[in-house]
Every structure is written in structure tokens, then in C-alpha cells.
Design an enzyme around this catalytic site. Structure first.
Site, PDB file in Angstrom:
ATOM      1  CE  LYS A 224      -0.184   3.401   0.979  1.00 42.17           C
ATOM      2  NZ  LYS A 224       0.141   4.675   1.654  1.00 42.17           N
TER       3      LYS A 224
ATOM      4  CB  SER B  92      -5.047  -2.110   3.988  1.00 44.23           C
ATOM      5  OG  SER B  92      -3.981  -2.850   4.566  1.00 44.23           O
TER       6      SER B  92
END
EC number: 4.3.1.19
Length: 514
Positions: free
Chosen positions: A62, A315
């Protein structure tokens, strides 16, 4: 500092490529390794590669998108500061980026957010405002404050520069291995999938890009089926990093155009993938971080893929430590290494021995029983499997042929979450009751609100709660109700908690119902 140029309203692929190449993300983010998973590669007869985004300073991808957008703000926008709403990785990405850029950041987080996440955001330099019972309420407050005080809103996924920032991951991937056959990408709001897909298709279109979603929060699949973004009626919360009700408009446009395929997986498969990552590369992924690997494994099995080079994206690794207990319990089911069965056996001496002998030496992993009937006993039993689904089917057939009444509960969520811990709790006399499963926010006053809304008016005849280390807890509750209780439905709606009627669930009927 490199310039981050604004993009047009609906950029084409070439414009996104230029934006990815110009994105100044490495002022904050790092190039993460692409690592071979040796054990899994051997097991699956493919070269399995993992992109280690857990190695970022905020332990998730992110940071890329947040920094790419914030670096492109005007000096006036930077002076006013930025605001966002998030309970997870996006919040940390914005906070870290704000510290690097010297920009004030206000992060609105739901009041139920775990302290570890709040502390992480503050540790990276963000100011935290706790507001609202859920993400939607926190987001509404953040947008209200941005309009009132002039903050710039930093969206978690649905913005061209955020997408371009995530696309830098794909550029690294191609530089690290130009011979990939397929890339598997997790999907929440679609920012990562859109960025990866559009970049790869500009440079190496022969590489297939496969999206992976959690079955209980598959907003991209729902949008693809409908032809446009739609709201999901509910989202599951286990893989909270991808628990998004609606895919973004721009991310959907790009995913629809550039993705090659999509696959969904359940929570047990995610747990099994988390175990694979730990055993192979000693990475402790969060559930959404292992989502792409879970999808890859399922895709390989469905399409009988052999001899290919396959990459997946880990992720994020912002996992709540206490949630690992749940993962440990469920990963055997996800790997088809355990079967859960409800079996009726005679209530007589030696019946359990005879039952185990029929299993042919297989290991019994769990056995739950309590005397309830003079003639028959209902047992909840776990059996270790070595050959997966095929062996489970063989056991079911063998037990049926042996004269046993058996129900397969291996895929029954209520049985796995609640009933296995409650066997033997039948009431002493028949009750007219209805059973519901709830998702409770893990926040002060949640249980009291439940009891004030429902427990004051109807008798609660069964209640089971167990924390899984997430922002939401799972609750099973039964109420003594007549056939027609319209007021009960009204009260359920007032409560506002996600719930499902489980009265006809076979596990309940076998082990708990009066």
C-alpha cells in the site's frame, strides 16, 4: 524529487505506463525480492515465485500507491494536509508517506480498530481520529472533514496515481523475471490488480494476469458478472485486507480490460496458503497477503498446469498474532488433510472401537461426544486424510456401506466455528427455538447492545463466542421463538449486525437442537 504528473480522467494503457515509469515511489518504498518457493515448486511441479511485499517498511504494498499520489500534490495541497479512512495497511502507507513528505496526515479509523493498528499508524507519524462503528462511517467522517478543513482525500485504490504507484510492483516483477507465464494478484478494491495488469499488458502481453478474490468478498467477480460495479450485500471479514463491498470505478475499468481470468477461494484455502508461506520462506502473511497463493494453488489444480513459471504477490504481513490460532486450526481443512464428520453410532459398549476399526487405521484428530440418547450416539469426529477429497469420499462411502448414518461437515462453516466446541449441549426438553450466527464488532459495548436489543424480550437458549484475533468476532445464538414473531425481525434489523438464520443447519440438528 521526481515529478509525478497528473493523469487524465480515464487514462489509456500507454499513459499508465508513463505514469508508472515516472512514479517516485522509491523515495519511500523498496524494491522487494522475488523468491522461489522450493518446497511448493516441487510439490506442484511448477516454478512458484513469491513477490515479497511484506518486506516494505510498512509491511504491505500500500505504500507504493499512497506515496505516488501524495508526491504529486501541489504545494498548496501539501500545506493543507491529507486525510484518509482505513483500518489497515492503507492507513500505514499514508502515515509513512506523510512523514517522508513532511505533510500532515489525519487518519480516520473505526472505533473498533485494534490497538496494534492504531499504534502502528501513530508510530509512522499519522494523527488518528477514532470514529464510527465501521469503515463506511469512518470514511463518511473523513470526507466531511476534508470538505470542511481543506484536506486532500487520499483514496485507498480508486485513483489513477494510486493505481500507477501499485503498478511499479509489476515493473519490478518483469525486471526480476522476464520469463513468467502467469501472475496471480489479490483483489480488494482492485488498485493492485489494475496497476499490475495494465503495466504487464503494455510490456509483455503474453503473460497472463489472474485475479484472486476471497469467496465472501468477491466484489470484482460480482461487477464482471453484472457488467458494472455493484454493492455486495455483505463481505466476509477473515481476509480483512480485501474486505471491500464495491470495486472502484477506475479499477474495474482496467481490470475488465486487462485481466485474463479470475478465481475465488475460501478461508480454509487461505489458511493453507499462509502455512505454505511460513513453511517455505518463513514469511508470516496476513490472510489477504496469502490470498494470491491460495488462488494460484486452486488454479493449478483446476487447469492441470505443469512446468510453468508462476508468480504470486504476498501483499502484506500485518497479521494479528492472536489470529494465528484460528489459521492453525483451519489450514488442515484447506489442504484437504482433515475431514469433519457427524456420525450416528449405536449407544453401546464397543461401538466407538468398532467405528475406529472401520476407519482402517486412519488417525482420528478430533472426537466430541456426550450421552444424550439411550439408543444412538451422535459423534463429531475429525479424520486425518493423506489423499485429500478423494479419500474423504471413500470414507463417506465406507461408513454408509457399514450401516452408519453420516453427514460431511468439512465445508460447514458453522460446524467449524462453533459446534465442534459445543457438542453435548442438548437441552433436557424440546425447545421451540431459532438459531442465528452473528458477526460482532470487537468493541466495548457490543455484547451489551446485543442483549439490550434482543435478550430483554426473548430468552437466549444458546450462546457461543470465540475470538479469532480480528476486529470482528463470531457469535452463535439461539432464541426461544414462536412461529410468527415479526417484532424479532424488526429488532434484528435495529441491531445492525450481520446475521444468518442457521436453524436448519445439520450440525445444529445433530448435536445441539432440542
Amino acid at each position: 524529487m521526481a515529478d509525478s504528473q497528473p493523469l487524465s480522467g480515464a487514462p489509456e494503457g500507454a499513459e499508465y505506463l508513463r505514469a508508472v515509469l515516472r512514479a517516485p515511489v522509491y523515495e519511500a518504498a523498496q524494491v522487494t525480492p522475488l523468491q522461489k518457493m522450493e518446497k511448493l515448486s516441487s510439490r506442484l511441479d511448477n516454478v512458484i515465485l513469491v513477490k515479497r511485499e511484506d518486506r516494505q517498511p510498512v509491511h504491505s504494498f500500500k505504500l507504493r500507491g499512497a506515496y505516488a499520489m501524495m508526491a504529486g500534490l501541489t504545494e498548496e495541497q501539501k500545506a493543507h494536509g491529507v486525510i484518509t479512512a482505513s483500518a489497515g495497511n492503507h492507513a500505514q502507507g499514508v502515515a509513512f508517506s506523510s512523514a517522508r513528505l513532511g505533510v500532515k496526515a489525519l487518519i480516520v479509523m473505526p472505533t473498533a480498530t485494534a490497538d496494534i493498528k492504531v499504534d502502528a499508524v501513530r508510530g509512522f507519524g499519522g494523527e488518528v481520529l477514532l470514529h464510527g462503528a465501521n469503515f463506511d462511517e469512518a470514511k463518511a467522517k473523513a470526507i466531511e472533514l476534508s470538505q470542511q478543513q481543506g484536506f486532500t482525500w487520499v483514496p485507498p485504490f480508486d485513483h489513477p496515481m494510486v493505481i500507477a504507484g501499485q503498478g511499479t510492483l509489476a515493473l519490478e516483477l518483469l525486471q526480476q523475471d522476464a520469463h513468467l507465464d502467469r501472475v496471480f494478484v489479490p483483489v480488494g478494491g482492485g488498485g493492485l490488480a489494475a496497476g499490475v495488469a495494465v503495466l504487464i499488458k503494455q510490456l509483455m502481453p503474453q503473460i497472463k494476469v489472474i485475479a484472486v478474490e476471497a469467496e465472501d468478498s468477491a466484489c470484482l467477480k460480482a461487477a464482471l458478472d453484472a457488467g458494472h460495479p455493484v454493492d455486495l450485500p455483505r463481505v466476509g471479514l477473515f481476509a480483512e485486507g480485501v474486505a471491500v463491498k464495491r470495486i472502484g470505478d477506475e479499477t474495474f475499468r482496467l481490470c475488465q480490460e486487462y485481466l485474463d481470468d479470475i478465481i475465488t477461494v475460501d478461508s480454509d484455502a487461505i489458511c493453507a496458503a499462509m502455512k505454505d508461506l511460513f513453511e517455505d520462506v518463513r514469511a508470516v502473511a496476513e490472510p489477504s497477503g496469502a490470498l494470491a497463493l491460495a488462488g494460484m494453488k486452486k488454479y493449478i489444480a483446476l487447469h492441470n498446469i505443469r512446468g510453468e513459471r508462476l508468480a504470486h504477490i504476498l501483499s502484506g504481513a500485518n497479521v494479528n498474532f492472536h489470529g494465528l490460532r484460528y489459521v492453525s486450526e483451519r489450514c488442515e481443512l484447506g489442504e484437504q488433510r482433515e475431514a469433519l464428520l457427524a456420525v450416528t453410532i449405536p449407544e453401546e459398549k464397543g461401538s466407538f472401537l468398532k467405528f475406529c476399526q472401520l476407519l482402517g487405521g486412519r488417525s482420528v484428530t478430533e472426537f466430541n461426544y456426550r450421552f444424550a440418547d439411550a439408543k444412538n450416539a451422535c459423534i463429531f469426529v475429525g479424520v486425518r486424510l493423506s489423499r485429500g477429497l478423494e479419500e474423504r469420499k471413500e470414507i463417506l462411502q465406507m461408513l454408509n456401506d457399514g450401516g452408519y448414518s453420516v453427514v460431511d461437515l468439512s465445508d460447514d462453516e458453522m460446524a467449524k466455528l462453533h459446534v465442534r466446541y459445543m457438542v453435548g449441549g442438548r437441552p433436557s426438553h424440546p425447545l421451540q427455538e431459532r438459531l442465528y450466527s452473528f458477526e460482532f464488532p470487537e468493541s466495548p459495548g457490543a455484547l451489551l447492545r446485543f442483549l439490550n436489543t434482543l435478550g430483554t424480550y426473548w430468552n437466549i437458549s444458546l450462546f457461543h463466542y470465540r475470538s479469532h484475533g480480528t476486529d470482528y468476532g463470531r457469535v452463535l445464538a439461539a432464541f426461544e421463538l414462536g412461529d410468527h414473531e415479526p417484532d424479532f425481525e424488526t429488532r434484528l434489523n435495529e441491531l445492525g449486525y450481520d446475521c444468518h438464520d442457521e436453524t436448519n443447519n445439520p450440525a445444529f440438528r445433530f448435536f445441539l437442537a432440542g
